[in-house]
Enzyme design. Structure first.
Site, PDB file in Angstrom:
ATOM      1  N   LYS A 114       0.812  -1.217   0.000  1.00  0.00           N
ATOM      2  CA  LYS A 114       0.000   0.000   0.000  1.00  0.00           C
ATOM      3  C   LYS A 114       0.840   1.259   0.000  1.00  0.00           C
ATOM      4  CE  LYS A 114      -4.187  -2.011   0.993  1.00  0.00           C
ATOM      5  NZ  LYS A 114      -5.364  -2.326   1.720  1.00  0.00           N
ATOM      6  N   LYS A 198      -4.361 -10.582  -6.714  1.00  0.00           N
ATOM      7  CA  LYS A 198      -5.481 -10.860  -5.801  1.00  0.00           C
ATOM      8  C   LYS A 198      -6.703 -10.021  -6.172  1.00  0.00           C
ATOM      9  CE  LYS A 198      -5.781  -8.949  -1.851  1.00  0.00           C
ATOM     10  NZ  LYS A 198      -5.695  -8.379  -0.493  1.00  0.00           N
ATOM     11  N   LYS A 201     -10.747  -5.044  -3.230  1.00  0.00           N
ATOM     12  CA  LYS A 201     -11.801  -4.032  -3.289  1.00  0.00           C
ATOM     13  C   LYS A 201     -11.345  -2.757  -3.972  1.00  0.00           C
ATOM     14  CE  LYS A 201     -12.350  -4.165   1.236  1.00  0.00           C
ATOM     15  NZ  LYS A 201     -12.836  -4.245   2.618  1.00  0.00           N
TER      16      LYS A 201
HETATM   17  P1  AMP Z   1     -10.453  -6.624   3.781  1.00  0.00           P
HETATM   18  O1  AMP Z   1     -11.281  -6.329   2.610  1.00  0.00           O
HETATM   19  O2  AMP Z   1      -9.016  -6.363   3.519  1.00  0.00           O
HETATM   20  O3  AMP Z   1     -10.982  -6.044   5.054  1.00  0.00           O
HETATM   21  O4  AMP Z   1     -10.561  -8.191   3.938  1.00  0.00           O
HETATM   22  C1  AMP Z   1     -11.584  -8.827   4.648  1.00  0.00           C
HETATM   23  C2  AMP Z   1     -11.355 -10.306   4.649  1.00  0.00           C
HETATM   24  O5  AMP Z   1     -11.491 -10.834   3.320  1.00  0.00           O
HETATM   25  C3  AMP Z   1      -9.964 -10.721   5.125  1.00  0.00           C
HETATM   26  O6  AMP Z   1     -10.059 -11.886   5.919  1.00  0.00           O
HETATM   27  C4  AMP Z   1      -9.237 -11.007   3.843  1.00  0.00           C
HETATM   28  O7  AMP Z   1      -8.181 -11.925   4.008  1.00  0.00           O
HETATM   29  C5  AMP Z   1     -10.347 -11.585   2.985  1.00  0.00           C
HETATM   30  N1  AMP Z   1     -10.064 -11.394   1.547  1.00  0.00           N
HETATM   31  C6  AMP Z   1      -9.909 -10.201   0.920  1.00  0.00           C
HETATM   32  N2  AMP Z   1      -9.646 -10.389  -0.395  1.00  0.00           N
HETATM   33  C7  AMP Z   1      -9.629 -11.735  -0.590  1.00  0.00           C
HETATM   34  C8  AMP Z   1      -9.402 -12.565  -1.740  1.00  0.00           C
HETATM   35  N3  AMP Z   1      -9.135 -12.053  -2.936  1.00  0.00           N
HETATM   36  N4  AMP Z   1      -9.467 -13.915  -1.564  1.00  0.00           N
HETATM   37  C9  AMP Z   1      -9.734 -14.455  -0.353  1.00  0.00           C
HETATM   38  N5  AMP Z   1      -9.948 -13.719   0.758  1.00  0.00           N
HETATM   39  C10 AMP Z   1      -9.905 -12.379   0.652  1.00  0.00           C
END
Ligand code: AMP
Ligand code: TRP
Length: 335
Positions: A114, A198, A201
């Site tokens: 980031k 990956k 969002k």
């Molecule tokens: P975040 O959006 O970073 O708050 O992620 C929320 C949860 O979603 C965390 O446990 C991440 O590890 C999981 N996560 C986010 N992106 C992915 C992805 N592409 N594949 C699997 N898990 C994900």
């Protein structure tokens, strides 16, 4: 009666939630609510670590509460709350910043990813100290397990290092050692437009958003990047696109990737395979979206959050008191 173990996790309300969030985290959460005492929150303070529009943040926060319930979380069984509603998170964070070190924080992959794109002068301290607040989140509830996608396991590892360090320093089991749990299939869902990256969002290209119209979801899957071959095989190195689609299909079918591969043995048309993946995703996300809309319309979100904050605060404040006493802060009766 034996006490239940505790599970805790959260999602930060930054961008629109994706199918990666759904498979890697959201849909895993409900698996813990019967056998564990379960705490699932919204990491809204973490959302401030990068610039974010205030109106978007507020609306997205409510959306995620509705997503939690649409994904099967029962507010009677799982304590659902906002991180910013429980002040103990910020208070423990202020203590824990002294127990994690600049060197280890600067080696975190998420921080490096980031901050790389940013001008050094404009990197907030919160982005750097992100894992400290995350450790506070976990430790306040004495969580035994932390269900997350693969990208978050490094932060949980750092939290484990902190537990060792802290308990050792004070020669007491102040904190419980947490363990990251990742889904067997789908811990890292990749982008449909660039399957070497990956699904995230903050990258709208190639992401499936949970709020996308079902027709758009189908279109995105049908135009997912694949290789020039025609075999449906799991081979992330040489066939990252097909492997990612197989993973999505297997995760949502609750089968292994090998079983999914078997189902498509002999299928030589990517179009046919992609259609089956799209059908599977829509079969799951269609009803999920319906439930999400009903929950938002029910007007119950605030009530759920108030109750969640009450239950979470009670437990978090107990831990905070114990930590304060441990480090020597004078905890006295207040009248
Ligand atoms: P975040 O959006 O970073 O708050 O992620 C929320 C949860 O979603 C965390 O446990 C991440 O590890 C999981 N996560 C986010 N992106 C992915 C992805 N592409 N594949 C699997 N898990 C994900
Ligand atoms: N950092 C996590 C993410 O980006 C969200 C989060 C914050 C979290 N605090 C947590 C996850 C505590 C598990 C436990 O996905």
């Amino acid at each position: 009666m034996e006490e239940k173990k505790r599970a805790l996790s959260g999602i930060k309300p930054t961008g629109n939630l994706t199918l990666g969030n759904y498979i890697g985290a959201l849909r895993e959460f409900k698996k813990f609510q019967d056998d564990y005492e379960s705490f699932i929150f919204i990491a809204d303070l973490h959302a401030l670590t990068l610039p974010i529009d205030p109106i978007f943040l507020k609306n997205n926060t409510k959306d995620i509460v509705a997503f939690y319930i649409a994904a099967g979380l029962d507010p009677e069984k799982t304590t659902i709350f906002l991180q910013s509603d429980v002040s103990a998170h910020s208070e423990l964070n202020t203590i824990l910043v002294n127990y994690l070190y600049m060197g280890e924080l600067s080696r975190m992959t998420q921080f490096k990813d980031k901050s790389q794109k940013m001008n050094n002068e404009a990197i907030g301290l919160g982005l750097f100290a992100y894992p400290v607040l995350m450790a506070a989140d976990i430790l306040l509830y004495n969580a035994d397990v932390v269900p997350v996608g693969e990208d978050q396991t490094q932060h949980v590892e750092l939290c484990r290092d902190l537990v060792h360090r802290f308990n050792q320093r004070y020669q007491k089991e102040v904190f419980v050692m947490p363990k990251a749990i990742t889904p067997k299939v789908g811990a890292r869902i990749m982008s449909l437009s660039d399957p070497t990256r990956k699904m995230s969002k903050s990258d709208p290209k190639g992401d499936i958003f949970l709020k996308d119209d079902l027709n758009i979801i189908r279109k995105k899957i049908m135009s997912a990047v694949t290789d020039t071959g025609n075999e449906i095989k799991y081979d992330p190195e040489n066939k990252p696109g097909i492997s990612n689609l197989l993973t999505i299909y297997a995760a949502l079918s609750n089968i292994t990737v090998e079983q999914a591969e078997k189902q498509f043995e002999g299928c030589t048309q990517y179009g046919v395979f992609k259609k089956a993946v799209a059908d599977k995703v829509i079969e799951e996300i269609g009803p999920f979206q319906q439930r999400y809309k009903e929950i938002l319309a029910s007007g119950k979100i605030d009530e759920i959050l108030s109750e969640g904050a009450r239950r979470a605060s009670y437990i978090a404040n107990k831990t905070l008191r114990k930590v304060k006493k441990t480090v020597g802060l004078y905890v006295h009766d207040s009248k």
